[in-house]
Design an enzyme around this catalytic site. Structure first.
Site, PDB file in Angstrom:
ATOM      1  N   ILE A 180      20.302 -28.564  15.569  1.00 44.16           N
ATOM      2  CA  ILE A 180      18.540 -28.706  15.297  1.00 44.16           C
ATOM      3  C   ILE A 180      17.972 -28.853  14.087  1.00 44.16           C
ATOM      4  O   ILE A 180      18.133 -28.563  13.410  1.00 44.16           O
ATOM      5  CB  ILE A 180      17.620 -27.307  16.518  1.00 44.16           C
ATOM      6  CG1 ILE A 180      17.523 -26.273  15.468  1.00 44.16           C
ATOM      7  CG2 ILE A 180      18.254 -27.005  17.753  1.00 44.16           C
ATOM      8  CD1 ILE A 180      17.319 -24.966  15.788  1.00 44.16           C
ATOM      9  N   PRO A 181      16.326 -29.527  14.033  1.00 41.59           N
ATOM     10  CA  PRO A 181      15.919 -30.172  12.918  1.00 41.59           C
ATOM     11  C   PRO A 181      15.351 -29.023  12.112  1.00 41.59           C
ATOM     12  O   PRO A 181      13.254 -29.114  12.448  1.00 41.59           O
ATOM     13  CB  PRO A 181      15.036 -31.653  13.104  1.00 41.59           C
ATOM     14  CG  PRO A 181      14.535 -30.927  15.183  1.00 41.59           C
ATOM     15  CD  PRO A 181      15.824 -30.908  15.395  1.00 41.59           C
ATOM     16  N   CYS A 182      15.775 -28.205  12.059  1.00 44.27           N
ATOM     17  CA  CYS A 182      14.468 -26.865  11.540  1.00 44.27           C
ATOM     18  C   CYS A 182      14.516 -26.735   9.991  1.00 44.27           C
ATOM     19  O   CYS A 182      13.147 -26.474   9.132  1.00 44.27           O
ATOM     20  CB  CYS A 182      15.653 -25.695  11.140  1.00 44.27           C
ATOM     21  SG  CYS A 182      17.590 -25.616  10.640  1.00 44.27           S
ATOM     22  N   HIS A 183      15.065 -28.166   9.606  1.00 46.34           N
ATOM     23  CA  HIS A 183      14.654 -28.411   8.320  1.00 46.34           C
ATOM     24  C   HIS A 183      12.642 -29.216   7.957  1.00 46.34           C
ATOM     25  O   HIS A 183      12.118 -29.616   7.713  1.00 46.34           O
ATOM     26  CB  HIS A 183      15.004 -29.104   7.252  1.00 46.34           C
ATOM     27  CG  HIS A 183      15.847 -30.637   8.663  1.00 46.34           C
ATOM     28  ND1 HIS A 183      16.326 -30.723   8.768  1.00 46.34           N
ATOM     29  CD2 HIS A 183      15.051 -31.511   8.193  1.00 46.34           C
ATOM     30  CE1 HIS A 183      16.607 -32.307   9.715  1.00 46.34           C
ATOM     31  NE2 HIS A 183      15.335 -32.940   9.336  1.00 46.34           N
TER      32      HIS A 183
END
Length: 97
Positions: free
Chosen positions: A53-56
């Site tokens: 997941i694009p947690c950034h």
DNA sequence: AATGAGGCCCTAA
DNA sequence: ATTAGGGCCTCAT
């Protein structure tokens, strides 16, 4: 399922490339508008085993980057690669208060 | 405007 | 069942 964590993942995964969201927004969409803390905590640990997941792409409401499990620096680099402009560790956007 | 302190929700041990 | 932690947010000074 039906866990808060699942919802958080879903919301974060829905973030399109080149865009970003805030912890508060995610928490709100996850069902608990006051659980932004849990969101950060969940992403922090869960991202370790579920880095898909694009947690950034998740930042603070102030426009700051916040933190990152793999390093704040890496997060900034990733965001910049997606077209997001960052200035001194802060995101330059127009969603300011 | 910037800084300090407090508080809410969730997960793990 | 309780305690502690966390990538935070908001209010007050």
């Amino acid at each position: 399922m039906a866990s808060f964590q699942e919802k958080v993942f879903r919301v974060v995964s829905q973030i399109p490339r080149g865009k970003f969201s805030t912890y508060k927004e995610i928490a709100k969409k996850a069902g608990s508008p006051r659980a932004w803390r849990a969101v950060g905590n969940i992403l922090n640990k869960s991202a370790s085993w579920r880095t898909k997941i694009p947690c950034h792409r998740v930042i603070k409401s102030d426009g700051k980057i916040g933190g990152y499990r793999y390093g704040i620096k890496k997060k900034i680099t990733l965001l910049k690669k997606e077209g997001i402009i960052i200035k001194n560790g802060k995101i330059t956007s127009r969603f300011k208060k």
